[in-house]
Design a protein around this motif. Structure first.
Motif, PDB file in Angstrom:
ATOM      1  N   LEU A   1       0.821  -1.204   0.000  1.00  0.00           N
ATOM      2  CA  LEU A   1       0.000   0.000   0.000  1.00  0.00           C
ATOM      3  C   LEU A   1       0.859   1.260   0.000  1.00  0.00           C
ATOM      4  O   LEU A   1       0.411   2.318  -0.439  1.00  0.00           O
ATOM      5  N   SER A   2       2.084   1.155   0.515  1.00  0.00           N
ATOM      6  CA  SER A   2       3.003   2.297   0.565  1.00  0.00           C
ATOM      7  C   SER A   2       4.010   2.163  -0.564  1.00  0.00           C
ATOM      8  O   SER A   2       4.881   1.290  -0.519  1.00  0.00           O
ATOM      9  N   THR A   3       3.889   2.992  -1.592  1.00  0.00           N
ATOM     10  CA  THR A   3       4.811   2.973  -2.715  1.00  0.00           C
ATOM     11  C   THR A   3       5.145   4.400  -3.114  1.00  0.00           C
ATOM     12  O   THR A   3       4.517   5.357  -2.658  1.00  0.00           O
ATOM     13  N   GLY A   4       6.130   4.531  -3.987  1.00  0.00           N
ATOM     14  CA  GLY A   4       6.501   5.854  -4.485  1.00  0.00           C
ATOM     15  C   GLY A   4       7.646   6.459  -3.693  1.00  0.00           C
ATOM     16  O   GLY A   4       8.038   5.966  -2.626  1.00  0.00           O
TER      17      GLY A   4
ATOM     18  N   MET B   1      -1.718   6.257   0.905  1.00  0.00           N
ATOM     19  CA  MET B   1      -2.280   6.819  -0.316  1.00  0.00           C
ATOM     20  C   MET B   1      -1.719   8.192  -0.672  1.00  0.00           C
ATOM     21  O   MET B   1      -1.729   8.582  -1.837  1.00  0.00           O
ATOM     22  N   MET B   2      -1.205   8.915   0.300  1.00  0.00           N
ATOM     23  CA  MET B   2      -0.707  10.262   0.034  1.00  0.00           C
ATOM     24  C   MET B   2       0.773  10.282  -0.328  1.00  0.00           C
ATOM     25  O   MET B   2       1.317  11.345  -0.653  1.00  0.00           O
ATOM     26  N   GLY B   3       1.440   9.134  -0.255  1.00  0.00           N
ATOM     27  CA  GLY B   3       2.817   9.038  -0.729  1.00  0.00           C
ATOM     28  C   GLY B   3       3.868   9.665   0.158  1.00  0.00           C
ATOM     29  O   GLY B   3       4.998   9.904  -0.288  1.00  0.00           O
ATOM     30  N   VAL B   4       3.546   9.937   1.422  1.00  0.00           N
ATOM     31  CA  VAL B   4       4.548  10.485   2.347  1.00  0.00           C
ATOM     32  C   VAL B   4       5.526   9.364   2.712  1.00  0.00           C
ATOM     33  O   VAL B   4       5.110   8.229   2.941  1.00  0.00           O
ATOM     34  N   PRO B   5       6.829   9.644   2.749  1.00  0.00           N
ATOM     35  CA  PRO B   5       7.782   8.577   3.104  1.00  0.00           C
ATOM     36  C   PRO B   5       7.456   7.956   4.462  1.00  0.00           C
ATOM     37  O   PRO B   5       6.991   8.632   5.387  1.00  0.00           O
TER      38      PRO B   5
ATOM     39  N   CYS C   1      -4.335   7.988  -9.244  1.00  0.00           N
ATOM     40  CA  CYS C   1      -4.160   6.585  -8.859  1.00  0.00           C
ATOM     41  C   CYS C   1      -5.469   5.816  -8.987  1.00  0.00           C
ATOM     42  O   CYS C   1      -5.492   4.668  -9.448  1.00  0.00           O
ATOM     43  N   LEU C   2      -6.578   6.436  -8.593  1.00  0.00           N
ATOM     44  CA  LEU C   2      -7.878   5.769  -8.721  1.00  0.00           C
ATOM     45  C   LEU C   2      -8.279   5.605 -10.189  1.00  0.00           C
ATOM     46  O   LEU C   2      -8.901   4.600 -10.569  1.00  0.00           O
ATOM     47  N   GLU C   3      -7.910   6.557 -11.020  1.00  0.00           N
ATOM     48  CA  GLU C   3      -8.190   6.430 -12.454  1.00  0.00           C
ATOM     49  C   GLU C   3      -7.384   5.282 -13.052  1.00  0.00           C
ATOM     50  O   GLU C   3      -7.899   4.533 -13.906  1.00  0.00           O
ATOM     51  N   LEU C   4      -6.138   5.114 -12.628  1.00  0.00           N
ATOM     52  CA  LEU C   4      -5.318   4.005 -13.118  1.00  0.00           C
ATOM     53  C   LEU C   4      -5.907   2.657 -12.698  1.00  0.00           C
ATOM     54  O   LEU C   4      -5.875   1.688 -13.470  1.00  0.00           O
TER      55      LEU C   4
ATOM     56  N   ASN D   1       1.439   5.024  -6.220  1.00  0.00           N
ATOM     57  CA  ASN D   1       2.627   5.724  -6.711  1.00  0.00           C
ATOM     58  C   ASN D   1       2.234   6.636  -7.871  1.00  0.00           C
ATOM     59  O   ASN D   1       1.836   6.146  -8.935  1.00  0.00           O
ATOM     60  N   PRO D   2       2.364   7.958  -7.723  1.00  0.00           N
ATOM     61  CA  PRO D   2       1.983   8.856  -8.819  1.00  0.00           C
ATOM     62  C   PRO D   2       2.894   8.747 -10.035  1.00  0.00           C
ATOM     63  O   PRO D   2       2.564   9.281 -11.099  1.00  0.00           O
ATOM     64  N   ALA D   3       4.027   8.046  -9.906  1.00  0.00           N
ATOM     65  CA  ALA D   3       4.909   7.855 -11.064  1.00  0.00           C
ATOM     66  C   ALA D   3       4.357   6.825 -12.041  1.00  0.00           C
ATOM     67  O   ALA D   3       4.787   6.768 -13.198  1.00  0.00           O
ATOM     68  N   ALA D   4       3.418   5.987 -11.603  1.00  0.00           N
ATOM     69  CA  ALA D   4       2.855   4.956 -12.479  1.00  0.00           C
ATOM     70  C   ALA D   4       2.000   5.590 -13.572  1.00  0.00           C
ATOM     71  O   ALA D   4       1.380   6.639 -13.373  1.00  0.00           O
ATOM     72  N   THR D   5       1.989   4.930 -14.738  1.00  0.00           N
ATOM     73  CA  THR D   5       1.248   5.420 -15.892  1.00  0.00           C
ATOM     74  C   THR D   5       0.420   4.285 -16.502  1.00  0.00           C
ATOM     75  O   THR D   5       0.536   3.128 -16.094  1.00  0.00           O
ATOM     76  N   HIS D   6      -0.376   4.619 -17.496  1.00  0.00           N
ATOM     77  CA  HIS D   6      -1.125   3.596 -18.227  1.00  0.00           C
ATOM     78  C   HIS D   6      -0.176   2.563 -18.837  1.00  0.00           C
ATOM     79  O   HIS D   6      -0.497   1.365 -18.871  1.00  0.00           O
ATOM     80  N   GLN D   7       0.972   3.016 -19.294  1.00  0.00           N
ATOM     81  CA  GLN D   7       1.939   2.094 -19.891  1.00  0.00           C
ATOM     82  C   GLN D   7       2.454   1.089 -18.874  1.00  0.00           C
ATOM     83  O   GLN D   7       2.710  -0.078 -19.209  1.00  0.00           O
ATOM     84  N   ASP D   8       2.587   1.504 -17.630  1.00  0.00           N
ATOM     85  CA  ASP D   8       3.033   0.572 -16.581  1.00  0.00           C
ATOM     86  C   ASP D   8       1.954  -0.463 -16.270  1.00  0.00           C
ATOM     87  O   ASP D   8       2.261  -1.622 -15.984  1.00  0.00           O
ATOM     88  N   ILE D   9       0.699  -0.053 -16.344  1.00  0.00           N
ATOM     89  CA  ILE D   9      -0.397  -1.007 -16.159  1.00  0.00           C
ATOM     90  C   ILE D   9      -0.407  -2.017 -17.310  1.00  0.00           C
ATOM     91  O   ILE D   9      -0.558  -3.227 -17.098  1.00  0.00           O
ATOM     92  N   ASP D  10      -0.233  -1.510 -18.527  1.00  0.00           N
ATOM     93  CA  ASP D  10      -0.162  -2.406 -19.693  1.00  0.00           C
ATOM     94  C   ASP D  10       0.986  -3.393 -19.546  1.00  0.00           C
ATOM     95  O   ASP D  10       0.847  -4.585 -19.850  1.00  0.00           O
ATOM     96  N   PHE D  11       2.126  -2.903 -19.075  1.00  0.00           N
ATOM     97  CA  PHE D  11       3.295  -3.765 -18.895  1.00  0.00           C
ATOM     98  C   PHE D  11       2.998  -4.869 -17.887  1.00  0.00           C
ATOM     99  O   PHE D  11       3.364  -6.034 -18.090  1.00  0.00           O
TER     100      PHE D  11
END
Length: 585
Positions: free
Chosen positions: A182-185, A397-401, A474-477, A563-573
């Motif tokens: 649950l903690s990423t990024g 969910m907020m990505g704080v370390p 993140c919810l859209e992804l 992780n806000p760095a994730a993209t649609h391409q990462d989901i496809d991968f």
């Protein structure tokens, strides 16, 4: 407690003070960083604000070979910036660094080399061509490198090699294809705040030794209580070492509220207490009951519907059963964002039941609390404002370390009464400032780490709208992933309907199992698929995603995105990688 006021401490950016684009704000923070870190502050600010070249990227597997750094000079400037002679780390030890005489320049050189290692790792964490993990089995890792402790000190060259080696084997939790927890990024402002916090190296128990951090905790907790919906942000709270401890605090305070005599006389002085939580809730509720002497048998698990939400009618039925047996219901812990399904319990219905039977209502929003920052998704926590206490983990969910977990309590002063022990060597009553800012006596801990600064500084840098954009993305992804696999050959959803959180739960069914009837043999074989694919993911190092069984459901993948760095391409991968690694099973 008097309010610290607005301006520099407050959230919001009407005057631009919270704007990361504001050069005055940026330079002001550089000045603060330089006071704490000297030359490292200069270097960090240059990297953050574009005054230096991007650090060169290394291969990652080899430890640093450079053993010298310019260090000796005759100037009196602090920090020194003149030409320096070489220092050989092979002949230096920790005793040559500050506070050693003439230790300033080798200290700056050493810490700047450590910073180089860290910054290279940061850059590599976002490089999709690098591995998420360089996996080794425990016995291999123990044999491959000497981790043992010795009586004699090692030189600084070896210490730098240990830093590099440790990161070589670390999991890149900031990697865009790391979906395991649950903690990423890895947030850059949060990281900078963590470095500053460690440099300050203070304790949170009194204002006298942590004045800024104590004020920031006050301001931040008040803002979080406002967002929960308590009028004017009233109430109390504390940052604790994770959601499990925050949940235990809630149980402790609820018990004290009902039976204050338990503090002095213990459980023998009170009747059998019963807590209620859903069968999908976090295991920390039972752990807390065990630690507090309440007992795991006194935690009643309430049935959930097919989406993992607590069934209110079953909650009321079990409360009445407990009362008929002479037991005392004292706490209901509803979950806002369950660990596996990402389900949100019906908080309004739970609140009505708690009010009816005069039971403390706690909401474990460790995972789902971040959705309160989103105007689009906060409705999923409707009713949280009626809770007596709330757990909220910004490190999820907020990505704080890690770590950053808050326990919020509606009734001010209750936490202090429950936990205070009046240690006179810390909490003297004749100090010359407002003693309400000595917050340590309301904590179970004595020593308490500064966890608030990461969240506060990120909030200043992003604003509430920045967190909202992060959460909405993140919810859209998650919905994007669901829409791809719900009708894709080889995938079966664990439950119907789009996810409420970023949890997407599914089975991958290899071609060899698709023709089998849905019987015990198929389930037995299907249960082995996710563990094998996960093991192959780790061995290749390409991605990581979690799996687990739940109830009568055999092992399935639980995808989560924070992780806000994730993209649609990462989901496809991820989808393609699961199919590549599992097609022969």
């Amino acid at each position: 407690m008097a309010s610290p006021g607005s301006g520099f401490w407050s959230f919001g950016s009407e005057d631009g003070s919270g704007d990361p684009e504001n050069p005055g704000t940026a330079r002001a923070w550089c000045q603060v960083a330089q006071k704490f870190t000297g030359g490292i502050g200069n270097k960090l600010c240059a990297l953050l604000y574009g005054d230096a070249e991007k650090p060169a990227e290394s291969g990652g597997s080899e430890p640093p070979r450079a053993t010298s750094r310019k260090a000796a000079c005759s100037c009196n400037q602090k920090p020194c910036s003149c030409s320096k002679a070489d220092v050989n780390y092979a002949f230096l030890h920790a005793t040559d660094l500050l506070p050693a005489c003439d230790g300033e320049r080798p200290t700056l050189a050493f810490l700047q080399d450590v910073m180089d290692i860290l910054l290279q790792y940061v850059v590599k964490s976002f490089d999709r061509s690098t591995k998420v993990i360089d996996f080794h089995y425990p016995n291999e890792l123990l044999q491959e490198y000497n981790w043992e402790l010795a009586d004699q000190p090692q030189n600084l060259e070896e210490i730098l090699m240990h830093c590099q080696t440790t990161l070589n084997y670390a999991i890149k939790t900031g990697h865009p294809r790391y979906f395991n927890q649950l903690s990423t990024g890895l947030d850059m402002v949060g990281l900078a705040a963590d470095w500053l916090t460690s440099t300050a190296n203070t304790n949170m128990f009194t204002y006298e030794i942590a004045p800024v951090f104590v004020l920031l905790e006050y301001v931040t907790l008040k803002k979080m209580r406002e967002i929960v919906g308590w009028p004017g942000g009233s109430g109390d709270g504390i940052f604790s070492p994770g959601g499990a401890i925050s949940n235990m605090y809630a149980m402790l305070i609820a018990r004290f509220k009902m039976f204050p005599e338990v503090k002095e006389k213990g459980m023998a002085a009170v009747p059998r207490l019963i807590a209620f939580t859903s069968e999908h809730s976090h295991f920390s509720l039972k752990k807390g009951a065990a630690a507090l002497g309440i007992g795991t048998d006194s935690v009643i698990l309430i049935k959930c519907d097919e989406r993992g939400k607590m069934i209110p009618s079953d909650l009321e039925r079990r409360i009445l059963e407990a009362k008929q047996k002479g037991f005392v219901p004292f706490l209901v812990s509803a979950t806002a964002g369950t660990t596996v399904y990402g389900a949100f319990d019906p908080l309004l219905a739970v609140a009505d039941i708690c009010k009816k039977y005069k039971i403390w209502m706690h909401v474990d929003a460790a995972w789902g609390g971040g959705l309160l920052m989103s105007r689009k998704h906060k409705w999923k926590l409707s009713g949280v404002e009626r809770a007596n206490s709330v757990t909220w983990n910004p490190h999820k969910m907020m990505g704080v370390p890690l770590q950053c977990s808050a326990l919020l309590v509606r009734e001010e002063g209750l936490m202090q009464s429950c936990n205070q022990m009046h240690a006179s060597y810390l909490f003297q009553q004749d100090k010359h400032y407002d003693l309400s800012y000595d917050t340590g006596d309301k904590a179970l801990q004595c020593g308490r780490h500064v966890d608030v600064f990461k969240l506060w500084l990120m909030w200043r840098a992003k604003g509430t709208i920045g967190f909202e954009a992060h959460i909405d993305k993140c919810l859209e992804l998650a919905e994007y992933l669901y829409n791809i696999i719900k009708n894709r050959e080889g995938y079966e959803m664990v439950f119907d309907g789009k996810p409420q959180h970023t949890n997407v739960c599914f089975w991958y069914v290899p071609p060899s199992l698709r023709v089998l009837e849905d019987n015990e043999e198929r389930m037995s074989r299907l249960s082995k698929v996710a563990p094998v694919i996960k093991a192959r993911m780790m061995e290749y190092g390409t991605t990581m995603v979690s799996y687990q069984p739940l109830g009568d459901k055999v092992n399935f993948f639980r995808m989560v995105i924070s992780n806000p760095a994730a993209t649609h391409q990462d989901i496809d991968f991820l989808i393609e990688e699961i199919e590549r690694l599992g097609q022969d099973l």
